[in-house]
Design a protein around this motif. Structure first.
Motif, short mmCIF file in Angstrom:
data_model
loop_
_atom_site.label_atom_id
_atom_site.label_comp_id
_atom_site.label_asym_id
_atom_site.label_seq_id
_atom_site.Cartn_x
_atom_site.Cartn_y
_atom_site.Cartn_z
N PHE B 65 0.90 -1.10 -0.04
CA PHE B 65 -0.05 -0.01 0.26
C PHE B 65 0.69 1.26 -0.10
N VAL B 66 0.67 2.07 -0.99
CA VAL B 66 1.44 3.47 -1.01
C VAL B 66 0.49 4.45 -0.47
N PHE B 265 -5.07 -10.27 -14.44
CA PHE B 265 -4.65 -9.25 -13.62
C PHE B 265 -4.53 -9.62 -12.35
N ARG B 266 -3.40 -8.70 -11.64
CA ARG B 266 -3.19 -8.88 -10.19
C ARG B 266 -3.64 -8.14 -9.21
N ASP B 267 -3.61 -6.93 -9.76
CA ASP B 267 -3.95 -5.59 -8.88
C ASP B 267 -4.13 -4.39 -9.59
N ILE B 268 -4.70 -3.49 -8.94
CA ILE B 268 -5.15 -2.46 -9.59
C ILE B 268 -5.02 -1.37 -8.54
N ASP B 269 -4.73 -0.07 -9.02
CA ASP B 269 -4.88 1.19 -8.38
C ASP B 269 -5.24 2.22 -8.88
N GLY B 318 1.28 0.32 -7.16
CA GLY B 318 0.73 1.65 -6.57
C GLY B 318 1.45 2.87 -7.17
N ARG B 319 1.25 3.74 -7.09
CA ARG B 319 1.64 5.19 -7.71
C ARG B 319 2.12 6.15 -6.72
N TYR B 320 3.07 6.73 -6.86
CA TYR B 320 3.60 7.85 -5.82
C TYR B 320 4.25 8.97 -6.81
N ASP B 322 5.58 10.68 -9.49
CA ASP B 322 6.04 10.40 -10.81
C ASP B 322 6.42 8.81 -11.03
N PHE B 323 6.17 8.22 -9.99
CA PHE B 323 6.77 6.84 -9.96
C PHE B 323 5.40 5.72 -9.69
N ILE B 324 5.75 4.64 -10.61
CA ILE B 324 4.86 3.43 -10.23
C ILE B 324 5.90 2.58 -9.51
N TYR B 325 5.42 2.06 -8.48
CA TYR B 325 5.92 1.07 -7.49
C TYR B 325 5.06 -0.48 -7.83
N VAL B 326 6.05 -1.55 -8.17
CA VAL B 326 5.29 -2.72 -8.45
C VAL B 326 6.14 -3.61 -7.47
N LEU B 327 5.26 -4.43 -6.50
CA LEU B 327 5.80 -5.44 -5.79
C LEU B 327 5.73 -6.86 -6.35
#
Lengths: 750, 671
Positions: B65-66, B265-269, B318-320, B322-327
């Motif tokens: 969770f971002v 699809f695994r996750d959505i944000d 998740g997004r923060y 400018d960045f996309i984070y993918v676990l």
């Protein structure tokens, strides 16, 4: 206790260097209180820049030469010691006294070497052999039954190693040269006397210059893209070693280029060069594969993957297994190639010391080697405006009812108008899709334009105009490609074949290709080039042949990679016209007037730490190099800054018509090209880049320094210095100010 | 050594700071695709460049969770705890010992953590210090379902503190709870897919037999997100890729359009400014605007090359800023991507556009088009801006490029309205004038017969057979039955003219395809029309009908000869020949408001042709009504059989060709 703390400090310092940072700021302050808010730092750093280097002399590596080594050769700069029982050697650089080890002397407790790896580390020669089931096993000199005959040669020794259990013999010649040490394995000396076993891979001194973890500050250089560094560190993100075939995979062995439209394949190693720095600005070596590169595979092991050592080597492939399908459903067997690859090996270690001991020094050393061997010639003027590559799409074809007709996208006259509107005299103009029916049809073996584009006379007079104004005019030509489903070649006689008996298949520029065999390639190329070059104004921009090296297994036409390379060189040196190459391998450097599609980055392997402009430094001052078309850039400003940093000239893809006109053709990969949209942008960009790069035109790069993270200074031979600021903040130091995301040119600080 | 490690971690974390403001450039290991013309994908500039991969001390983590302040919470599934990271440095761990294998995580503004624990099959609510505030398992409410299991895997919480829990295998949708753990109800169930076979099974099989089959149940959603407006988004794996993402209104109605998606699809944000991200099991990342417009697809699987930006087993996105984070569960790392300047332009445009600032969005989209002329979404946005500016001609052409039929129709309506206002009164006056003139002329003619010579000459033309045949055609309008009878008696009509009609039908078909207005045409561009296919289809149908009808009639006492059937069929098709093209042309002045005019006239035409064919069969073969009906049905059936036979032959033949070509290849290779 004190010792522990100082040890910690050293570890931290080394680590700081390894990861690259504003470490000075971080040191000393209590880390927990020094959290950076997101506003200041937006996230983690990435490995697509060059990191800051510091001179660090606080390290130690074993410098002893054990008694079993004897001095066999000496020259002005080096002494060569060899252990005549194992062929291991050590080189002393007399300028600094630094001792280079070719193998591991003594295993330490936490080296993470098992028996087999220990033998590998301690042996000068190791092989992988293959049995009849195509199972591969590795044996090393020090852990297997072997015989070794050593005899002295001029400035060195020659050893004949026979691995008795498998009946495989290789003869290794070790010689001291003016710039370092060379290791040769002529093919005559390679014997496979037991039919049960084949020589798979040959390793020569894989642990040359190997270092433990982060015990030595420095890095490894690999020729990936423009160049990549792997800084020494105690841990690595790598989960397996890097295996990188020089000049890419042999299409003759793999049959077809893997196709996945969602993936951009990694760069292939285009120069057979690797290197290592032991202490920035202290010691370095460079390994150049002078012979046998076409069968060389660069293997890189950052500390932590399997062992605790950083090492890199070029292994040589003599036999490989391959999968032979036996029915259409794809079932088959894995089997061995029938004949051992026929090639000589020569690896040359060049040693650098003091100021030359960084990647710039390595590149300069390689440049010097190329120039001495006549493999790199100066084609760039020393002054004047910079070049720009403008590639035009001529025509494409579309199907109407049952037959094809051509869509004129940029006619000769339109090209002429665009060029005069731009008014850039030094342009390298490339005409793509000029042939009848355009880009997706086979080029003729004579100079014929698609009817809708204009006449050959018009083309020649335009080329004349471009030439007289100081530019170059090229026709795009891929000599190897046989477009699938097109006429212009005989599917039965003209195509190269993989070891599996299938035609080699791949793709380029939106089309599916087969590949021509040598005979067809020669006649097509000679046929066209004779007419094109006849009046001297038009050149050829050659794609494919510069970077794609395949063997041909068609019976009666057998050609291995080393021979193919030689034949290509011979063929193209008959041509008496200007030639530009798209991302060529080193063996084409001597023939090229310009280098196209210069990479600005590398493949981004997560365990690499830096991108460096190695390839650019090698070519700087000799051959002008142009980047990839900027139309397709997603971070235009960053790409331009990097081009300025690396001395790369700009490149654009242009059409007169909007891209929509050829949306339903294979050329739809050119999704943005219309002159109406790009004209102004090109003028602005050129003007800016010219103001920065013209003063250093034709000059070699002599130094490159990262002033602070994201601010880079490149110094040229004429004393000019270009400072590029990639960051979002202005940079100023010592009276010099560079705006955010900008660059300036100054005189070098003496 | 052990003491050094934490220190090193801190040190490393400090080093991992980008120089501010700069945008990284990198050669991506993937290509990027955008929504292009005709519903396809086009390659485009990178929207996100790979930035880095951050290794973390986690084990098989399945959710992330971002939070809006940039802290990252990770459900460290394998270690049974929640990690809180700031600048990629662990600053706190929660729930160790309480949680078993947390797989779903949501953190609200207060820092309260909502955890779905797959090990304990419970939902935990932890306060910001990690103290358990509430734990609940399977609800006891009868509403939950008697036989339903409670296997919480993912969780999300809306602003009113409703908990939405994804329970594995739940066919009823997302289970909704309040913070006390009371079950409120189900939300947003997927519909089960019913195939033809299933319908047949249901019709014919007994209950016992049916129970032998796997139950046809709706796939359960696999992950969930809630946006700032409280809209719930789910992704469902294993369903049609076009409907994998769903966005629910408060009432539980899906308002996400069918679009290009993934089956895995695994996750959505969903970001605060309305950008939707989803990641699938193959490492492909999809970005949409909040209304379901596809912006970008990119990403690549790590096949052992370990290139920055490739993914092995992505679990959360998740997004923060400018960045996309993918676990990534298998990498035990977070892969970071950075927005490129190009995507930034697109986002700026989209943000304004979805908030209705069409004019402000336009320059961004014009810039996007400069860089990629196939970026269809841009045309849409620009068209809407023009429409709002009441620049209808520009809007019209932009809608055309955007392939938006509704927009095009509206713009066209406006333009037509302007024309109507301008020209309606003169046109009406003109028509009135014509009527007067015609009436005058007729009266004059009655008196002076001045048109008699021309009329005589015209009637004389019927001496020519084909003119007579043509005139005969119009007789079918009033007296179809009689007219067919004339054909049978060889009195009127000819084979030659029949073929002319067939040719006419083919030409009318092709021309009508080309001249149907964009709004009503199934094709977005004329280049999509495969003329050869159209011609073959029409010809094939006509030949099949004639052949089948004749064959069937000969064995069912039909009187008609081949000639009669050929000519009769031709004359039956005259409504199509006459009216297909005019109807197609008519569409060029219609909008969607008058769609009924188009469909009605077209249906009328087809019904007319069908009736004509029916009467033709009856008259030519001299059948009773019942016999005719039977004949027509059998004829259609025979046509079907012909097609089937043709298909079987085609397959067999291509197998033969395949076999022969393989043989030749083999001989070529080995011989």
């Amino acid at each position: 206790m004190n010792r522990i703390i100082s040890c910690l400090a050293v570890v931290c310092l080394v680590l700081g260097l390894a990861v690259g940072s504003q470490s000075a700021a971080a040191q000393g302050s209590a880390p927990a209180n020094n959290q950076v808010t997101p506003a200041q730092g937006t996230g983690p750093t990435n490995n697509q820049f060059t990191q800051v280097d510091h001179v660090d002399t606080n390290w130690h590596i074993d410098q002893t030469i054990p008694d079993n080594y004897s001095l066999v050769a000496e020259n002005a700069t080096f002494k060569l010691y060899v252990d005549l029982n194992t062929l291991a050697f050590k080189v002393v650089d007399k300028r600094s006294g630094y001792v280079w080890h070719s193998t591991l002397d003594q295993k330490a407790a936490d080296d993470r070497l098992n028996k087999s790896w220990e033998a590998f580390a301690k042996s000068g020669v190791s092989i992988n052999y293959l049995d009849q089931q195509a199972v591969s096993r590795r044996v090393s000199l020090t852990d297997s039954k072997h015989t070794l005959e050593v005899k002295p040669v001029d400035q060195g020794v020659q050893g004949l190693v026979t691995f008795s259990d498998v009946g495989i013999t290789v003869g290794v010649t070790l010689q001291l040269e003016a710039s370092g040490v060379s290791i040769e394995v002529p093919f005559d000396s390679v014997k496979e006397s037991d039919p049960e076993f084949k020589l798979g891979l040959l390793y020569l001194y894989p642990f040359f210059g190997a270092t433990r973890g982060d015990s030595v500050p420095g890095y490894m250089f690999i020729p990936d893209g423009s160049g990549a560094l792997i800084r020494f560190s105690s841990t690595t993100k790598a989960k397996n070693m890097l295996y990188d075939r020089i000049y890419g995979q042999d299409l003759g062995m793999i049959g077809s280029v893997p196709w996945d439209p969602f993936v951009v394949p990694p760069y292939q190693a285009s120069i057979p060069v690797t290197g290592m720095v032991h202490g920035y600005k202290q010691n370095a070596f460079l390994s150049v594969v002078e012979k046998g590169a076409a069968y060389g595979e660069i293997q890189v092991h950052p500390a932590g993957v399997i062992t605790n050592f950083n090492f890199l080597t070029t292994a040589f492939v003599y036999n490989e297994s391959y999968f032979q399908p036996t029915n259409r459903a794809g079932d088959g067997v894995t089997t061995l190639q029938h004949e051992t690859n026929h090639f000589d090996v020569k690896v040359h270690y060049r040693f650098l010391t003091k100021d030359d001991s960084d990647y710039v020094g390595m590149a300069r050393s390689y440049q010097q080697y190329l120039v001495e061997k006549g493999m790199l010639k100066k084609t760039t003027d020393a002054s004047g405006d910079i070049g720009i590559r403008l590639e035009f799409l001529g025509a494409e074809k579309q199907k109407i009812l049952l037959w094809y007709s051509s869509i004129p996208v940029t006619t000769v006259n339109q090209m002429s108008t665009i060029l005069s509107d731009l008014g850039l005299p030094k342009a390298d103009v490339v005409y793509y899709g000029w042939q009848p029916l355009g880009a997706s049809s086979m080029p003729p073996q004579s100079l014929k334009l698609d009817g809708s584009l204009g006449s050959v006379d018009q083309l020649r007079s335009l080329a004349d105009k471009v030439r007289t104004s100081g530019g170059n005019f090229y026709l795009y030509f891929d000599p190897q490609a046989a477009l699938q489903g097109q006429g212009g070649y005989s599917a039965r006689n003209d195509l190269a074949m993989a070891i599996t008996g299938k035609n080699l298949a791949g793709y380029s520029r939106g089309n599916n290709d087969y590949y021509l065999n040598l005979d067809a390639l020669q006649s097509h190329t000679l046929g066209l080039s004779k007419v094109v070059f006849s009046s001297g104004q038009i050149g050829l921009a050659l794609d494919g042949i510069g970077w794609n090296l395949y063997s041909d297994f068609k019976s009666g036409h057998f050609l291995n990679r080393v021979d193919a390379m030689q034949k290509y060189q011979e063929l193209l040196s008959q041509n008496l016209g200007p030639m530009a190459f798209y991302a060529p391998n080193d063996y084409m450097f001597a023939l090229m007037k310009a280098y196209y599609d210069m990479p600005l980055g590398n493949s981004g392997y997560i365990y690499t730490s830096d991108v460096v402009p190695f390839l650019q430094i090698v070519l700087a001052g000799y051959v002008p190099y142009y980047g990839k078309a900027l139309n397709f850039s997603s971070n235009l400003r960053q790409d331009l800054l990097r081009q300025i940093d690396y001395g790369v000239y700009p490149s654009y893809f242009l059409t007169h018509e909007p891209t929509g006109t050829f949306l339903n053709t294979p050329s739809k990969w050119i999704y943005s090209s219309s002159y109406g949209q790009w004209g102004q942008e090109i003028k602005n960009t050129y003007q800016w880049m010219n103001s920065l790069l013209a003063p250093v035109k034709g000059q070699a790069i002599v130094a490159r320094e990262v002033l602070q993270q994201g601010v880079v200074a490149t110094t040229y031979a004429n004393g000019k210095r270009i400072v590029v600021n990639y960051t979002g903040q202005p940079y100023s130091a010592g009276g010099l100010t560079v705006n955010a995301q900008d660059a300036v040119i100054t005189e070098a600080v003496p | 050594m052990k003491k050094i490690l934490p220190l090193l971690a801190v040190f490393l974390a400090l080093l991992l700071l980008a120089f501010p403001g700069g945008r990284a450039r990198a050669d991506s290991p993937y290509t990027t695709w955008a929504y292009g013309p005709r519903g396809g994908l086009v390659i485009t500039q990178d929207a996100y460049s790979p930035y880095t991969e951050v290794d973390l001390p986690i084990n098989g983590a399945e959710d992330m969770f971002v939070s809006p302040d940039g802290s990252v919470y990770i459900a460290d599934t394998g270690n049974g705890q929640i990690l809180k990271l700031k600048d990629w440095q662990v600053i706190a761990t929660y729930g160790k010992g309480t949680l078993q294998s947390p797989t779903g995580l949501y953190v609200d503004d207060q820092g309260t953590m909502y955890v779905a624990d797959a090990g304990k099959n419970s939902v935990f609510i932890l306060d910001k210090n990690g103290n358990v505030m509430k734990e609940f398992g399977r609800p006891t409410e009868p509403l939950f379902g008697k036989n339903r299991q409670f296997l919480p895997r993912k969780i999300a919480v809306d602003a009113r503190q409703n908990l939405y829990v994804i329970s594995e295998g739940s066919v009823d949708g997302v289970a909704q709870f309040n913070t006390q753990g009371n079950f409120i109800g189900y939300f947003g169930a997927n519909a089960s897919q019913m195939s033809l076979v299933m319908i047949l099974q249901r019709t014919f099989l007994t209950k016992e037999q049916l129970s032998q089959f796997v139950k046809n149940e709706a796939p359960s959603p696999s992950n969930i997100a809630i946006d700032d407006q409280g809209m719930v988004y789910t992704v469902t794996a294993g369903t049609s890729s076009h409907q994998a993402i769903r966005k629910f209104t408060i009432a539980g109605k899906n308002i996400f359009p069918d679009t290009i998606g993934s089956r895995t699809f695994r996750d959505i944000d969903v970001s605060g400014d309305g950008l939707v991200l989803a990641v699938d099991a193959d490492g492909q990342i999809y970005e949409y605007d909040v209304n379901g417009g596809l912006l970008f697809i990119f990403g690549a699987k790590d096949k052992g090359e370990q290139r920055t930006g490739t993914l092995l087993n992505p679990m959360a996105i998740g997004r923060y800023k400018d960045f996309i984070y993918v676990l990534d569960k298998d990498k035990n790392a977070v892969v970071v991507y950075q927005t490129t300047a190009f995507a930034q332009t697109v986002h700026n445009g989209v943000r304004l556009y979805i908030n209705g600032f069409y004019d402000e969005a336009k320059p961004y989209f014009e810039q996007v088009l400069n860089h990629n002329g196939s970026f269809i979404l841009s045309y849409q946005a620009i068209a809407d801006a023009y429409f709002k500016e009441q620049n209808y001609p520009a809007a019209l052409s932009a809608y055309r490029l955007a392939e938006d039929r509704n927009g095009y129709s509206q713009a066209f309506w406006e333009l037509r309205n302007i024309d109507l206002q301008k020209y309606l009164s003169p046109a009406l006056l003109g028509i009135l004038g014509l009527v007067v003139v015609q009436a005058g002329a007729r009266r004059l003619n009655q008196r002076t017969k001045w048109t008699e010579p021309a009329g005589h000459w015209l009637r004389g033309l019927t001496r020519f057979k084909w003119v007579d045949d043509l005139v005969f055609m119009f007789r079918f309008i009033k007296q179809p039955a009689d007219s067919f009878y004339y054909i049978k008696k060889d009195e009127r009509g000819s084979l030659g003219f029949a073929f002319l009609i067939y040719a006419w039908v083919v030409v009318a078909r092709v021309l009508s395809l080309y001249s149907t207005a964009f709004i009503f045409s199934p094709y977005s561009s004329p280049s999509q029309i495969h003329v050869e296919n159209e011609v073959l289809t029409v010809l094939g149908l006509m030949v099949l009908w004639v052949a089948a009808n004749y064959l069937v009639s000969t064995i069912t006492d039909g009187e008609g000869r081949v000639r009669d059937v050929v000519i009769g069929t031709a004359y039956s098709l005259f409504p199509y020949a006459l009216f297909a093209l005019p109807i197609a042309l008519l569409t060029n002045v219609l909008t969607f408001n008058e769609v009924f005019l188009y469909t009605f006239t077209q249906d009328l035409m087809y019904v007319w042709v069908a009736m004509m064919l029916f009467i033709m069969v009856q008259e030519v073969h001299n059948y009773s009504f019942g016999e005719t009906l039977r004949n027509v049905v059998v004829t259609l059936f025979t046509m079907g059989l012909f097609l089937l036979t043709g298909y079987v032959l085609y397959v067999l033949f291509s197998q033969l060709v395949d076999f022969v070509s393989t043989l030749i290849q083999e001989i070529g290779l080995r011989g």
